[in-house]
Design a protein around this motif. Structure first.
Motif, mmCIF file in Angstrom:
data_model
loop_
_atom_site.group_PDB
_atom_site.id
_atom_site.type_symbol
_atom_site.label_atom_id
_atom_site.label_comp_id
_atom_site.label_asym_id
_atom_site.label_seq_id
_atom_site.Cartn_x
_atom_site.Cartn_y
_atom_site.Cartn_z
ATOM 1 N N UNK A 151 0.838 -1.203 0.000
ATOM 2 C CA UNK A 151 0.000 0.000 0.000
ATOM 3 C C UNK A 151 0.872 1.252 0.000
ATOM 4 N N UNK A 152 1.963 1.206 0.747
ATOM 5 C CA UNK A 152 2.900 2.333 0.760
ATOM 6 C C UNK A 152 3.485 2.562 -0.629
ATOM 7 N N UNK A 153 3.741 1.465 -1.341
ATOM 8 C CA UNK A 153 4.292 1.569 -2.685
ATOM 9 C C UNK A 153 3.329 2.304 -3.614
ATOM 10 N N UNK A 154 2.062 1.993 -3.523
ATOM 11 C CA UNK A 154 1.048 2.668 -4.345
ATOM 12 C C UNK A 154 1.011 4.155 -4.016
ATOM 13 N N UNK A 180 -6.373 -4.333 0.693
ATOM 14 C CA UNK A 180 -6.436 -3.861 2.069
ATOM 15 C C UNK A 180 -5.454 -4.645 2.945
ATOM 16 N N UNK A 181 -4.747 -3.932 3.773
ATOM 17 C CA UNK A 181 -3.750 -4.548 4.648
ATOM 18 C C UNK A 181 -4.362 -5.672 5.482
ATOM 19 N N UNK A 182 -3.665 -6.807 5.511
ATOM 20 C CA UNK A 182 -4.085 -7.938 6.327
ATOM 21 C C UNK A 182 -5.038 -8.892 5.637
ATOM 22 N N UNK A 183 -5.635 -8.484 4.510
ATOM 23 C CA UNK A 183 -6.499 -9.398 3.765
ATOM 24 C C UNK A 183 -5.645 -10.526 3.181
ATOM 25 N N UNK A 184 -6.261 -11.676 3.012
ATOM 26 C CA UNK A 184 -5.545 -12.839 2.471
ATOM 27 C C UNK A 184 -6.166 -13.223 1.132
ATOM 28 N N UNK A 185 -5.439 -12.959 0.064
ATOM 29 C CA UNK A 185 -5.910 -13.287 -1.279
ATOM 30 C C UNK A 185 -5.073 -14.421 -1.853
ATOM 31 N N UNK A 186 -5.694 -15.238 -2.686
ATOM 32 C CA UNK A 186 -4.948 -16.319 -3.323
ATOM 33 C C UNK A 186 -4.106 -15.756 -4.469
ATOM 34 N N UNK A 225 -0.934 -2.315 -9.328
ATOM 35 C CA UNK A 225 0.490 -2.399 -9.007
ATOM 36 C C UNK A 225 0.700 -2.998 -7.626
ATOM 37 N N UNK A 226 -0.289 -2.832 -6.740
ATOM 38 C CA UNK A 226 -0.199 -3.458 -5.419
ATOM 39 C C UNK A 226 -0.264 -4.977 -5.545
#
Length: 315
Positions: A104-107, A118-124, A138-139
């Motif tokens: 997120x900081x990179x974006x 979103x920080x902490x979300x777990x995506x495959x 880009x995130x």
């Protein structure tokens, strides 16, 4: 709008030769000769600085313009990011990746287009491919590079991933391509390719079923475990306006940058025949892509362009 526990989640969309017989000998008429000359010249009025058309089945060039000139490619870079992931031996597309604050900081720092992770979300891994290739996140690209790179820090892992991208380019015979970025945001202007090289990459990528499924999707709805233990729904739309507008369009990826201009690698399938096209630095990339495909398919298509949902990144 999507919702998470009653709270709104921003919706992203994240853009014939005729002949006549005489004395038993086929003699081309003047009209037929003119048609042949036009066909040999390729589609007319293409404004792209570089362009390429490939008949995907036989892997045969149909037409080219400035095809070997090195040019910036912007988010077209993410095609190679996807290929490196998908070509990883034993890749687990259902592996869950936790979204880090660093992404997120990179974006925020780069101003790149985002999948709004979103920080902490777990995506495959599979979901991150959608988030990267549809809204050009880009995130999501950074999450994949961080996951599939090696090293003890995010910086080292993403750098090693970029090295893998360059090795894959070499393996595919993309001799005039170099990557210095996992998403197309280049700090040193050393992220370049050619129209011909991108056609090679697209030909390879379309051999992967997961890649084909993702890039032909106009939009997607993906549910992921959220940091608070609930479920978040992500809505993403493709930036590629050919999808849902041009009959037979099946992808692939857009890219826009100050130096790259407007770019697109595209593909369509009609009558069992797949044609791949590339335009780099083209202010009229969609009309030109349509002209190129129509020329390849010997047809003329009237297109009503699909409107992208509000919030879709303009890539």
């Amino acid at each position: 709008m999507g919702r998470l526990g009653g709270k709104a989640v921003r919706r992203w969309g994240a853009a014939v030769i005729a002949s006549t017989a005489a004395l038993s000998v086929a003699v081309p008429t003047a009209t037929a000769q003119a048609t042949a000359r036009t066909a040999a010249a390729g589609p007319s009025g293409i404004q792209a600085k570089s362009a390429y058309l490939l008949d995907n089945g036989p892997n045969k060039q149909l037409w080219a313009k400035g095809a070997d000139t090195k040019r910036q490619m912007a988010s077209i870079t993410k095609m190679m990011t996807a290929v490196v992931v998908l070509d990883t031996r034993g890749v687990n597309l259902d592996k869950k990746v936790t979204v880090r604050q660093a992404y997120l900081d990179y974006i925020e720092r780069s101003g790149g287009s985002a999948a709004d992770l979103k920080k902490g979300d777990k995506l495959t891994v599979r979901q991150l491919l959608y988030g990267m290739l549809l809204p050009s996140g880009c995130d999501a690209a950074m999450a994949l590079a961080d996951t599939f790179g090696t090293g003890n820090t995010t910086a080292k892992r993403t750098a090693s991933f970029i090295s893998k991208m360059n090795k894959k380019a070499d393996a595919l015979g993309m001799s005039r391509t170099h990557y210095d970025s996992f998403d197309g945001i280049s700090d040193h202007n050393a992220n370049y390719t050619t129209a011909r090289d991108l056609a090679k990459l697209a030909h390879h990528a379309l051999g992967n079923a997961t890649f084909r499924t993702v890039v032909k999707s106009k939009d997607t709805e993906q549910k992921a475990p959220a940091a608070n233990g609930r479920t978040r729904t992500y809505y993403w739309s493709s930036t590629n306006k050919l999808l849902g507008s041009y009959n037979g369009a099946i992808g692939i990826k857009t890219g826009t940058g100050s130096q790259a201009g407007k770019c697109i690698v595209f593909a369509a399938k009609r009558g069992g025949r797949t044609v791949i096209g590339v335009v780099l630095n083209d202010a009229k990339r969609y009309p030109d892509a349509t002209k190129m495909l129509d020329w390849a398919y010997h047809t003329r298509t009237q297109v009503t362009w699909r409107k992208l949902p509000a919030g879709t990144p303009q890539d």
